[in-house]
Scaffold this motif. Structure first.
Motif, short mmCIF file in Angstrom:
data_model
loop_
_atom_site.label_atom_id
_atom_site.label_comp_id
_atom_site.label_asym_id
_atom_site.label_seq_id
_atom_site.Cartn_x
_atom_site.Cartn_y
_atom_site.Cartn_z
N TYR A 12 0.87 -1.18 0.00
CA TYR A 12 0.00 0.00 0.00
C TYR A 12 0.90 1.22 0.00
O TYR A 12 1.95 1.22 0.62
CB TYR A 12 -0.95 -0.01 1.20
N PHE A 13 0.43 2.27 -0.71
CA PHE A 13 1.31 3.43 -0.91
C PHE A 13 0.92 4.61 -0.02
O PHE A 13 1.49 5.68 -0.14
CB PHE A 13 1.27 3.86 -2.37
N ASN A 14 -0.07 4.41 0.80
CA ASN A 14 -0.50 5.52 1.62
C ASN A 14 -0.91 4.96 2.98
O ASN A 14 -1.42 3.85 3.08
CB ASN A 14 -1.59 6.23 0.80
N GLU A 37 -5.41 -8.03 6.59
CA GLU A 37 -4.37 -8.28 5.59
C GLU A 37 -3.00 -8.02 6.17
O GLU A 37 -2.84 -7.16 7.03
CB GLU A 37 -4.55 -7.30 4.40
N LYS A 38 -2.01 -8.74 5.68
CA LYS A 38 -0.62 -8.42 6.02
C LYS A 38 -0.18 -7.34 5.04
O LYS A 38 -0.34 -7.52 3.83
CB LYS A 38 0.26 -9.64 5.88
N VAL A 39 0.35 -6.25 5.55
CA VAL A 39 0.55 -5.07 4.73
C VAL A 39 2.01 -4.63 4.75
O VAL A 39 2.68 -4.69 5.77
CB VAL A 39 -0.34 -3.94 5.29
N LEU A 40 2.50 -4.22 3.58
CA LEU A 40 3.78 -3.52 3.53
C LEU A 40 3.48 -2.09 3.11
O LEU A 40 2.76 -1.86 2.13
CB LEU A 40 4.71 -4.14 2.49
N ASP A 86 2.99 9.45 8.40
CA ASP A 86 2.81 8.05 8.03
C ASP A 86 2.83 7.10 9.22
O ASP A 86 2.72 5.89 9.07
CB ASP A 86 3.93 7.63 7.06
N LEU A 87 2.99 7.68 10.41
CA LEU A 87 3.20 6.87 11.61
C LEU A 87 2.15 5.78 11.79
O LEU A 87 2.47 4.62 12.05
CB LEU A 87 3.22 7.77 12.84
N ARG A 88 0.89 6.15 11.61
CA ARG A 88 -0.18 5.15 11.83
C ARG A 88 -0.02 3.98 10.86
O ARG A 88 -0.20 2.82 11.24
CB ARG A 88 -1.54 5.80 11.63
N GLY A 89 0.29 4.31 9.62
CA GLY A 89 0.47 3.26 8.62
C GLY A 89 1.66 2.39 8.95
O GLY A 89 1.66 1.18 8.71
N MET A 90 2.69 3.00 9.51
CA MET A 90 3.89 2.24 9.85
C MET A 90 3.60 1.27 10.99
O MET A 90 4.09 0.14 11.02
CB MET A 90 5.03 3.18 10.24
N ILE A 91 2.77 1.73 11.93
CA ILE A 91 2.41 0.86 13.05
C ILE A 91 1.62 -0.34 12.53
O ILE A 91 1.84 -1.47 12.95
CB ILE A 91 1.58 1.64 14.11
N ALA A 92 0.74 -0.07 11.55
CA ALA A 92 -0.13 -1.15 11.05
C ALA A 92 0.61 -2.14 10.15
O ALA A 92 0.18 -3.28 10.01
CB ALA A 92 -1.31 -0.54 10.29
N ALA A 93 1.71 -1.69 9.55
CA ALA A 93 2.37 -2.52 8.53
C ALA A 93 3.29 -3.57 9.13
O ALA A 93 3.82 -3.40 10.23
CB ALA A 93 3.17 -1.62 7.59
N PHE A 143 4.13 -3.05 -10.11
CA PHE A 143 3.35 -3.69 -9.03
C PHE A 143 2.21 -2.77 -8.64
O PHE A 143 2.42 -1.56 -8.47
CB PHE A 143 4.24 -3.94 -7.82
N ASN A 144 1.03 -3.34 -8.52
CA ASN A 144 -0.13 -2.54 -8.15
C ASN A 144 -0.38 -2.64 -6.65
O ASN A 144 0.08 -3.57 -6.00
CB ASN A 144 -1.38 -3.07 -8.87
N GLN A 145 -1.15 -1.67 -6.18
CA GLN A 145 -1.60 -1.73 -4.79
C GLN A 145 -2.24 -3.10 -4.55
O GLN A 145 -3.04 -3.57 -5.36
CB GLN A 145 -2.61 -0.62 -4.54
N GLY A 146 -1.88 -3.74 -3.45
CA GLY A 146 -2.47 -5.05 -3.13
C GLY A 146 -1.63 -6.23 -3.59
O GLY A 146 -1.86 -7.36 -3.18
N ASP A 147 -0.62 -5.98 -4.46
CA ASP A 147 0.27 -7.07 -4.87
C ASP A 147 1.21 -7.44 -3.72
O ASP A 147 1.52 -6.61 -2.88
CB ASP A 147 1.14 -6.64 -6.08
#
Ligand code: PEP
Ligand code: MG
Length: 915
Positions: free
Chosen positions: A427-429, A441-444, A454-461, A509-513
């Protein structure tokens, strides 16, 4: 509430080898301020300046964002002191003093607070700077940087929702497009003096357009604005998110540091860098860091240009490099820890702008602690104190499966910024990453570069990948501290935020790949790559690696040995089967602190017998079903006792509301009916009968054994028959039978009778003897309050703090997710009480129970088996109230052992101080 008094000192000066403060004054001066004072005192080259104390921050928020009266005069005196030392003047049109204004909380909060450089510049002073420096481009570059930072931080000219780029950066890109049409990745250094002047003009226009205000010209106004912005940023969203994650209290406040500017951007003999005295990722003793020639400090951490490794300075500026090497040694021998420091080189001369204990990975933390003892820099107790217990988690983090990785394809390389292996959908955002992670989902998270937003996204990834930025970029620092896998500066990757794609080597690579990253090697792989256990797991659990072949394991093992030397509190484990038991024992558990026997009935067709037991209409039927459960239970106990080899095992009798085991869907009910040879209606009727409005407060815990003593009988029989069997093999067995949810002494007495009776029966049958204890959990307030009465019968107490928290707070442990986050935001609770013991409330009940229990039975054994038993702060609390052991999940055993050792050392240190 902080009060202003005439005598109060709000401003602490430093400069010229003298400082009002020192390194011990972190609470008042913040980490940065205290260490600037300390470095000044020990003669390191620090530009002069002053620190406005954290008390001013507290005052500011207590007094509707106003300052103590005395402050202005003290700030003026501070500036005057700098002017005297440097022979410059603030706002002067000949030799202007320019300053940097930075925040500095007690604990560093990377990227959370803001910095303003080159303050004091305006249309007149910039001309003086041109003259003094004889460098027109440099002077105008400083000016545009100042407007950019001040415009952003103080005047709020920032990215608006939906925008992917900062407006000032967009203005720079537009100018570059005009000056170098069609060229990509043009470095800022190619913009000449005229271009910089043009930027100053464009930036001022941008500020005017966005805010409706002119950019301030008076340096004193600028200073006031900057100080206000630093204090203001203490309460910005990013700072609040960070504080919540790391449990930093709001009332600590931040200090403000005002320091004379030194310039890393005067040309090719200047630069800025960030360095670590050892490698913060691996812990190796090498001079590690990076720098940029002709740049100001912010350029290095912002990740806008990719910096060079610090080792390269050796060739480019040998004298400055030698000075940095000298400083590196002075810092470690003075601060006795790995340091993370910022420096600026101005025309070959090195200046120190900051030092602090460097953030490091768990891997590095253990290695540095162990090696510093070998180097005689610290002793073993200091080493134990140096490793944050929670960080041991990272040592157990997964690596890529060796076979899977062989067939995987490296598509890009970046810097190894956070160790471990991660795989997930890209995910890009940050927002979309959080949404996807919430869905399971397992997310990068993939970004060009990350910023605190981006902190929240970093915590979730699971992991973070950036295309730009170095090992000290925001992404790297934050990832390291969180223990996130991170690869940064993978420059071959092109991210298109609008199209939600990334392209590398012609592949899109698309979002979700799926993508996989190796944060230890800095490699990026296409697709999903299986991960494998850490070396410690491979040595201890999987036994696929020999201890002698793993330095990481040896370091870990040394640390754990030191822990044993210090510790008083034992660490047991919560385990329900032989495999978990074996793992925990390998991690150093000294027994089982909780075996939840109901977990033994979830597997395979055991559940059918369990359901039959629950659905039974009378004692006879129930006993028949229990007869089917007995062998399963006995077999598991045999396996566990054998793994324990004489270590004690606390076995808890059936606890949960029975309906948890029943099928609630029609289809499943019909299936069960067929198996049990009854009608589906019988099942659905019984399920309805067993329905409870508040199952957690309903027919559960010892209430099951009181109403159906045959359940307890079967469980006791399974325990003792297993004990007899294992004893026959020559292995000692120490069962500790635990009755859950007791509130009345009589409840316990009735259950104890059953246990003793069955023990005697089995002993006779098997012609053997048993050594065992019977005790209870303390998990409802009444039990804690009448603990002296209960202790007359109970040989041990184990605090079930999951339920004790639930029942003390009247807060459902399963439903608190809907309101607890808000409670944490509002600081009604500082920490999630289900994760870290509410020491004031629940803790008081625990202390009461310990005291009353010991009064009635001086040798009573005391433990804890709630989830809190593996959380470092709670472990330390348990040590302080004198428990004998904590019990936690197998993989948290090393963490609890370290926390327990730290608690013992802290206690010894406090006692020594008292003397
Ligand atoms: C507890 O309540 O803390 C406990 C250990 O029991 P359970 O979580 O199984 O209710
Ligand atoms: Mg419980």
């Amino acid at each position: 509430m902080a009060k202003a008094s005439k005598a109060a000192k709000y401003v602490y000066n430093f400069g010229n080898k003298k400082a009002d403060g020192d390194g011990s004054m972190r609470a008042l001066l913040g980490g940065k301020g205290a260490n600037l004072a300390e470095m000044t005192r020990i003669g390191l080259p620090v530009p002069p300046g002053f620190t406005i104390t954290t008390e001013v921050c507290t005052y500011y928020y207590d007094h509707k964002r106003t300052y103590p009266k005395e402050l202005q005069r003290q700030v003026e005196a501070g500036i005057a002191n700098m002017e005297k030392i440097l022979g410059k003047k603030f706002g002067d049109t000949e030799k202007p003093l320019l300053v940097a204004v930075r925040s500095g909380a007690r604990d560093s909060m990377p990227g959370m607070m803001d910095t303003i450089l080159n303050l004091g510049l305006n249309d007149q002073t910039v001309l003086a700077l041109v003259k003094v420096s004889k460098n027109e481009r440099f002077a105008w570059d400083c000016y545009r940087r100042f407007i950019q930072m001040y415009g952003d931080v103080v005047m709020g000219v920032q990215k608006r929702p939906g925008e992917d780029h900062e407006p000032f950066e967009t203005a720079i890109e537009e100018l570059k497009e005009k000056l170098f049409p069609g060229q990509h990745d043009v470095e800022d250094t190619r913009i000449d003096a005229k271009g910089m002047k043009e930027l100053v003009h464009r930036f001022k226009e941008l500020v005017k357009k966005r805010t409706g205000q002119e950019f301030p010209t008076d340096p004193w106004d600028q200073l006031k604005g900057a100080v206000g912005a630093v204090f203001g940023s203490w309460m910005n969203d990013r700072a609040i998110v960070y504080r919540r994650k790391y449990n930093i209290p709001q009332e600590w406040g931040t200090a403000v540091n005002v320091q004379a500017m030194v310039f890393g951007n005067t040309g090719e003999r200047s630069g800025s860098g960030v360095a670590f005295t050892r490698d913060p990722a691996s812990g190796e003793k090498v001079f590690y860091g990076e720098f940029l020639i002709n740049a100001q400090g912010e350029d290095v951490v912002a990740g806008v240009r990719t910096p060079e490794p610090v080792a390269k300075l050796k060739n480019i500026m040998p004298a400055a490099y030698a000075e940095l090497e000298r400083i590196r040694k002075v810092l470690e021998s003075h601060f006795k820890d790995m340091q993370d420091f910022e420096f600026t080189i101005e025309e070959d001369k090195v200046f120190m702008l900051q030092t602090r204990n460097g953030k490091r990975t768990g891997l590095a933390a253990v290695r540095i602690a162990v090696e510093m003892v070998k180097e005689k820099l610290i002793n073993w107790e200091q080493a134990v104190m140096k490793v944050p217990a929670e960080q041991l988690d990272q040592l157990l983090a997964p690596v890529f499966d060796r076979t899977a990785i062989r067939s995987a394809k490296v598509i890009a390389k970046g810097l190894p910024a956070g160790p471990g292996a991660a795989t997930g959908r890209i995910y890009f955002n940050a927002e979309r990453a959080v949404e996807a992670a919430d869905k399971g989902e397992k997310v990068l998270l993939v970004r060009v570069e990350t910023s605190p937003e981006d902190l929240r996204g970093m915590i979730a990834a699971e992991g973070i990948l950036t295309a730009r930025g170095g090992v000290s970029s925001h992404a790297a620092l934050v990832a390291r501290q969180m223990g996130k896998v991170c690869v940064c500066g993978a420059s071959a990757i092109q991210v298109d935020y609008n199209a939600k794609t990334m392209t590398v080597g012609g592949q899109t690579f698309n979002q979700g790949d799926f993508l996989s990253i190796d944060g230890t090697a800095g490699e990026v792989y296409a697709g999903e790559v299986k991960t494998a256990a850490s070396e410690i797991i491979q040595v201890l659990v999987e036994r696929t690696l020999k201890a002698k072949d793993s330095q990481t394991f040896q370091n870990y093992d040394q640390l754990m040995k030191w822990c044993n030397q210090a510790t008083r509190l034992q660490v047991r484990t919560n385990a329900d089967n032989p495999e978990q038991t074996a793992n925990a024992v390998a991690f150093g558990a000294t027994g089982i602190g909780l075996c939840r026997t109901e977990h033994m009935f979830f597997e395979g067709d055991r559940i059918d017998a369990m359901r039959e037991m629950i659905l039974a209409e009378n004692t006879e039927e129930r006993q028949q079903a229990l007869g089917k459960l007995l062998p399963y239970q006995r077999e598991d106990f045999i396996g566990m006792f054998a793994e324990l080899k004489g270590l004690p095992a606390t076995i808890r009798f059936l606890d949960p509301p029975l309906h948890e085991f029943l099928p609630h869907e029609e289809e499943a009910q019909s299936e069960l009916a067929a198996k049990l040879n009854v009608s589906p209606e019988t099942i659905s009727k019984r399920v309805k009968e067993l329905h409870e409005f508040n199952p957690m407060l309903g027919h559960r815990g010892c209430r099951l054994g009181i109403v159906y003593p045959e359940i307890s009988e079967m469980q006791a029989r399974a325990v003792f028959e297993a004990a007899a069997e294992v004893q026959k093999r020559g292995i000692k067995v120490k069962p500790e039978i635990m009755i859950p949810l007791v509130g009345y002494p009589k409840e316990l007495q009735l259950q104890i009778e059953v246990v003793h009776r069955v023990a005697e029966e089995v002993a006779k049958e098997k012609k053997t003897k048993f050594t065992y204890l019977v005790g209870t959990m303390i998990e409802i307030p009444r039990a804690a309050l009448v603990a002296d009465e209960i202790a007359k019968d109970a040989q041990f107490f184990s605090f079930g703090t999951n339920d004790l928290t639930q029942t003390t707070l009247g807060m459902s442990r399963d439903d608190s997710g809907s309101f607890l986050p808000r409670y944490q935001e509002l600081e009604i609770v500082k920490q999630n009480p289900f994760a870290s013991i509410d020491q004031v409330g629940v803790g008081k009940l625990m202390e009461t129970a310990c005291e009353l229990g010991r009064k009635a039975r001086p040798d009573i054994k005391l433990g804890i088996c709630g989830e809190h038993g593996g959380e470092p702060t709670s472990v330390k609390f348990c040590h302080r109230i004198g428990l004998n052991y904590v019990s936690c999940s197998p993989f948290r055993v090393p963490i609890a052992r370290l926390a327990a050792a730290q608690a013992a050392i802290e206690e010894a240190r406090a006692a020594k101080k008292k003397k």
